[in-house]
Design a protein around this motif. Sequence first.
Motif, PDB file in Angstrom:
ATOM      1  N   THR A   1     -67.383 -56.389  11.674  1.00  0.00           N
ATOM      2  CA  THR A   1     -67.318 -54.965  11.312  1.00  0.00           C
ATOM      3  C   THR A   1     -68.600 -54.217  11.649  1.00  0.00           C
ATOM      4  OG1 THR A   1     -68.170 -55.348   9.067  1.00  0.00           O
ATOM      5  CG2 THR A   1     -65.793 -55.576   9.417  1.00  0.00           C
ATOM      6  N   ARG A   2     -69.684 -54.974  11.876  1.00  0.00           N
ATOM      7  CA  ARG A   2     -71.021 -54.440  12.153  1.00  0.00           C
ATOM      8  C   ARG A   2     -71.584 -53.640  10.974  1.00  0.00           C
ATOM      9  NH1 ARG A   2     -72.416 -55.569  17.182  1.00  0.00           N
ATOM     10  NH2 ARG A   2     -74.238 -54.214  17.075  1.00  0.00           N
ATOM     11  N   LEU A   3     -71.015 -53.831   9.805  1.00  0.00           N
ATOM     12  CA  LEU A   3     -71.548 -53.223   8.600  1.00  0.00           C
ATOM     13  C   LEU A   3     -72.742 -54.025   8.097  1.00  0.00           C
ATOM     14  CD1 LEU A   3     -68.240 -52.341   6.689  1.00  0.00           C
ATOM     15  CD2 LEU A   3     -69.706 -50.810   8.027  1.00  0.00           C
ATOM     16  N   GLU A   4     -73.710 -53.328   7.509  1.00  0.00           N
ATOM     17  CA  GLU A   4     -74.923 -53.990   7.041  1.00  0.00           C
ATOM     18  C   GLU A   4     -75.162 -53.719   5.555  1.00  0.00           C
ATOM     19  OE1 GLU A   4     -77.731 -54.196  11.049  1.00  0.00           O
ATOM     20  OE2 GLU A   4     -78.199 -52.741   9.463  1.00  0.00           O
ATOM     21  N   SER A   5     -75.767 -54.706   4.914  1.00  0.00           N
ATOM     22  CA  SER A   5     -76.239 -54.573   3.531  1.00  0.00           C
ATOM     23  C   SER A   5     -77.740 -54.802   3.533  1.00  0.00           C
ATOM     24  CB  SER A   5     -75.563 -55.594   2.615  1.00  0.00           C
ATOM     25  OG  SER A   5     -74.161 -55.423   2.603  1.00  0.00           O
ATOM     26  N   HIS A   6     -78.484 -53.906   2.878  1.00  0.00           N
ATOM     27  CA  HIS A   6     -79.942 -53.994   2.840  1.00  0.00           C
ATOM     28  C   HIS A   6     -80.389 -54.362   1.417  1.00  0.00           C
ATOM     29  CE1 HIS A   6     -80.926 -51.882   6.790  1.00  0.00           C
ATOM     30  NE2 HIS A   6     -79.605 -51.860   6.709  1.00  0.00           N
ATOM     31  N   ILE A   7     -81.181 -55.428   1.348  1.00  0.00           N
ATOM     32  CA  ILE A   7     -81.685 -55.901   0.063  1.00  0.00           C
ATOM     33  C   ILE A   7     -83.202 -55.829   0.093  1.00  0.00           C
ATOM     34  CG2 ILE A   7     -81.794 -57.852  -1.535  1.00  0.00           C
ATOM     35  CD1 ILE A   7     -79.135 -57.901   1.118  1.00  0.00           C
TER      36      ILE A   7
ATOM     37  N   SER B   1     -76.534 -71.895   3.230  1.00  0.00           N
ATOM     38  CA  SER B   1     -75.795 -73.014   2.646  1.00  0.00           C
ATOM     39  C   SER B   1     -74.644 -73.366   3.588  1.00  0.00           C
ATOM     40  CB  SER B   1     -75.254 -72.647   1.266  1.00  0.00           C
ATOM     41  OG  SER B   1     -74.320 -71.572   1.353  1.00  0.00           O
ATOM     42  N   PRO B   2     -74.179 -74.617   3.588  1.00  0.00           N
ATOM     43  CA  PRO B   2     -73.082 -74.991   4.495  1.00  0.00           C
ATOM     44  C   PRO B   2     -71.806 -74.191   4.311  1.00  0.00           C
ATOM     45  CG  PRO B   2     -74.155 -76.937   3.574  1.00  0.00           C
ATOM     46  CD  PRO B   2     -74.697 -75.765   2.833  1.00  0.00           C
ATOM     47  N   ASN B   3     -71.571 -73.670   3.098  1.00  0.00           N
ATOM     48  CA  ASN B   3     -70.343 -72.902   2.856  1.00  0.00           C
ATOM     49  C   ASN B   3     -70.521 -71.403   3.082  1.00  0.00           C
ATOM     50  OD1 ASN B   3     -71.880 -72.136   0.654  1.00  0.00           O
ATOM     51  ND2 ASN B   3     -70.561 -73.113  -0.882  1.00  0.00           N
ATOM     52  N   ASN B   4     -71.677 -70.990   3.597  1.00  0.00           N
ATOM     53  CA  ASN B   4     -71.954 -69.593   3.953  1.00  0.00           C
ATOM     54  C   ASN B   4     -72.040 -68.648   2.749  1.00  0.00           C
ATOM     55  OD1 ASN B   4     -71.414 -70.048   7.016  1.00  0.00           O
ATOM     56  ND2 ASN B   4     -69.477 -70.637   6.058  1.00  0.00           N
ATOM     57  N   LYS B   5     -72.081 -69.173   1.529  1.00  0.00           N
ATOM     58  CA  LYS B   5     -72.061 -68.310   0.335  1.00  0.00           C
ATOM     59  C   LYS B   5     -73.450 -67.954  -0.171  1.00  0.00           C
ATOM     60  CE  LYS B   5     -67.552 -69.885  -1.348  1.00  0.00           C
ATOM     61  NZ  LYS B   5     -66.794 -70.487  -2.501  1.00  0.00           N
TER      62      LYS B   5
ATOM     63  N   ALA C   1     -72.103 -62.848  -1.872  1.00  0.00           N
ATOM     64  CA  ALA C   1     -71.018 -62.023  -2.389  1.00  0.00           C
ATOM     65  C   ALA C   1     -71.534 -60.897  -3.285  1.00  0.00           C
ATOM     66  CB  ALA C   1     -70.008 -62.885  -3.144  1.00  0.00           C
ATOM     67  N   THR C   2     -72.485 -61.219  -4.152  1.00  0.00           N
ATOM     68  CA  THR C   2     -72.983 -60.224  -5.116  1.00  0.00           C
ATOM     69  C   THR C   2     -74.285 -59.568  -4.701  1.00  0.00           C
ATOM     70  OG1 THR C   2     -74.227 -61.894  -6.375  1.00  0.00           O
ATOM     71  CG2 THR C   2     -71.900 -61.555  -6.961  1.00  0.00           C
ATOM     72  N   LEU C   3     -74.935 -60.116  -3.697  1.00  0.00           N
ATOM     73  CA  LEU C   3     -76.239 -59.638  -3.209  1.00  0.00           C
ATOM     74  C   LEU C   3     -77.317 -59.712  -4.285  1.00  0.00           C
ATOM     75  CD1 LEU C   3     -75.154 -56.507  -1.094  1.00  0.00           C
ATOM     76  CD2 LEU C   3     -75.419 -58.891  -0.364  1.00  0.00           C
ATOM     77  N   GLN C   4     -77.187 -60.676  -5.198  1.00  0.00           N
ATOM     78  CA  GLN C   4     -78.155 -60.871  -6.257  1.00  0.00           C
ATOM     79  C   GLN C   4     -79.218 -61.883  -5.834  1.00  0.00           C
ATOM     80  OE1 GLN C   4     -78.275 -59.129  -9.236  1.00  0.00           O
ATOM     81  NE2 GLN C   4     -76.673 -57.921  -8.202  1.00  0.00           N
ATOM     82  N   LEU C   5     -80.469 -61.540  -6.091  1.00  0.00           N
ATOM     83  CA  LEU C   5     -81.600 -62.401  -5.771  1.00  0.00           C
ATOM     84  C   LEU C   5     -82.030 -63.193  -6.988  1.00  0.00           C
ATOM     85  CD1 LEU C   5     -84.007 -60.356  -3.453  1.00  0.00           C
ATOM     86  CD2 LEU C   5     -82.891 -62.534  -2.894  1.00  0.00           C
ATOM     87  N   ALA C   6     -82.465 -64.411  -6.773  1.00  0.00           N
ATOM     88  CA  ALA C   6     -82.994 -65.231  -7.861  1.00  0.00           C
ATOM     89  C   ALA C   6     -84.124 -66.080  -7.318  1.00  0.00           C
ATOM     90  CB  ALA C   6     -81.896 -66.122  -8.455  1.00  0.00           C
ATOM     91  N   THR C   7     -85.136 -66.287  -8.145  1.00  0.00           N
ATOM     92  CA  THR C   7     -86.257 -67.144  -7.757  1.00  0.00           C
ATOM     93  C   THR C   7     -85.893 -68.585  -8.055  1.00  0.00           C
ATOM     94  OG1 THR C   7     -87.796 -65.375  -8.326  1.00  0.00           O
ATOM     95  CG2 THR C   7     -88.710 -67.591  -8.075  1.00  0.00           C
ATOM     96  N   ILE C   8     -86.059 -69.435  -7.057  1.00  0.00           N
ATOM     97  CA  ILE C   8     -85.752 -70.847  -7.271  1.00  0.00           C
ATOM     98  C   ILE C   8     -86.979 -71.732  -7.152  1.00  0.00           C
ATOM     99  CG2 ILE C   8     -83.349 -70.627  -6.476  1.00  0.00           C
ATOM    100  CD1 ILE C   8     -84.214 -71.733  -3.800  1.00  0.00           C
ATOM    101  N   GLN C   9     -88.102 -71.194  -6.661  1.00  0.00           N
ATOM    102  CA  GLN C   9     -89.322 -71.997  -6.546  1.00  0.00           C
ATOM    103  C   GLN C   9     -90.512 -71.062  -6.466  1.00  0.00           C
ATOM    104  OE1 GLN C   9     -89.403 -74.527  -3.101  1.00  0.00           O
ATOM    105  NE2 GLN C   9     -91.517 -75.187  -3.437  1.00  0.00           N
TER     106      GLN C   9
END
Length: 260
Positions: free
Chosen positions: A199-205, A220-224, A251-259
């Motif tokens: 679709t060439r649509l973009e999401s900016h985070i 991730s291997p499942n693209n999620k 899917a939700t465009l939510q960021l989380a710190t993992i390290q």
Amino acid sequence: MRYITSLMIVAVLIASCSDQRTPTQSVLFVRVTTPTPTQTKPTVTPPLALSPIPPPKAILPETQIKTFTSPDGLWVAESHHQMTDSDQDDQVRFVVRKTDKSVEWVALDRKEPKGLGQELPTVHKWSNTMQYLYFGNAATSDGCALFDYTPDLYRLDLRDVKVIEILSPIAINLSLSPDEKLLAYFNHNGNLVLRDLFTRLESHINLPYENLLAWDILWSPNNKELTFKQALNAKSPCEPESVSRFKLDVATLQLATIQN
């Protein structure tokens, strides 16, 4: 009378002796040939032939070749960087061929200015169906750096060598999803961008820190989900400080710190 008889006997003996023949002696004559003296010609040594001095060989430009082989082993992509010793620009070529050399294409052929941070072709990904080759340019740094800049992305169709541009040179770093549907990249505005390639649509985070010290996008291997690194700051391009790894839910465009 006796005297006469004696004379007769002597005469007979003399006559008998005179009838004996002396045996013939064979004489062998050998012809002796006196050899004619030969005149020996003096040996004349020819003068030494001087070998011509070959002209100095021209110094050929150095060519660096980086090779990328497809997972099935049927294709090879080569990034050629021909460097010159003069003030002229270097020559850059991107060649794609079958390993049996039955097909060979020059997908890219251009001049590259001399200087720091030259951009050279590199392979990002061979498609899962082996129908496409995704490639772009990678900027090489002079010295150390946190990462290599990968500003653009192209797709080459291995069936007809048609090349289309997926992303113009606007990125700092990029990564294609395993299913080849999404492209993630960092722009120069401090954003992580997700582009849908259909679709060439973009999401900016917005990035967690207000800088451009972000790199190492991993899907991730499942693209999620995807993860990336970002440094709070850096003393130099080689010394990042407070590097953290973050995770993005696609899917939700939510960021989380993992390290941290």
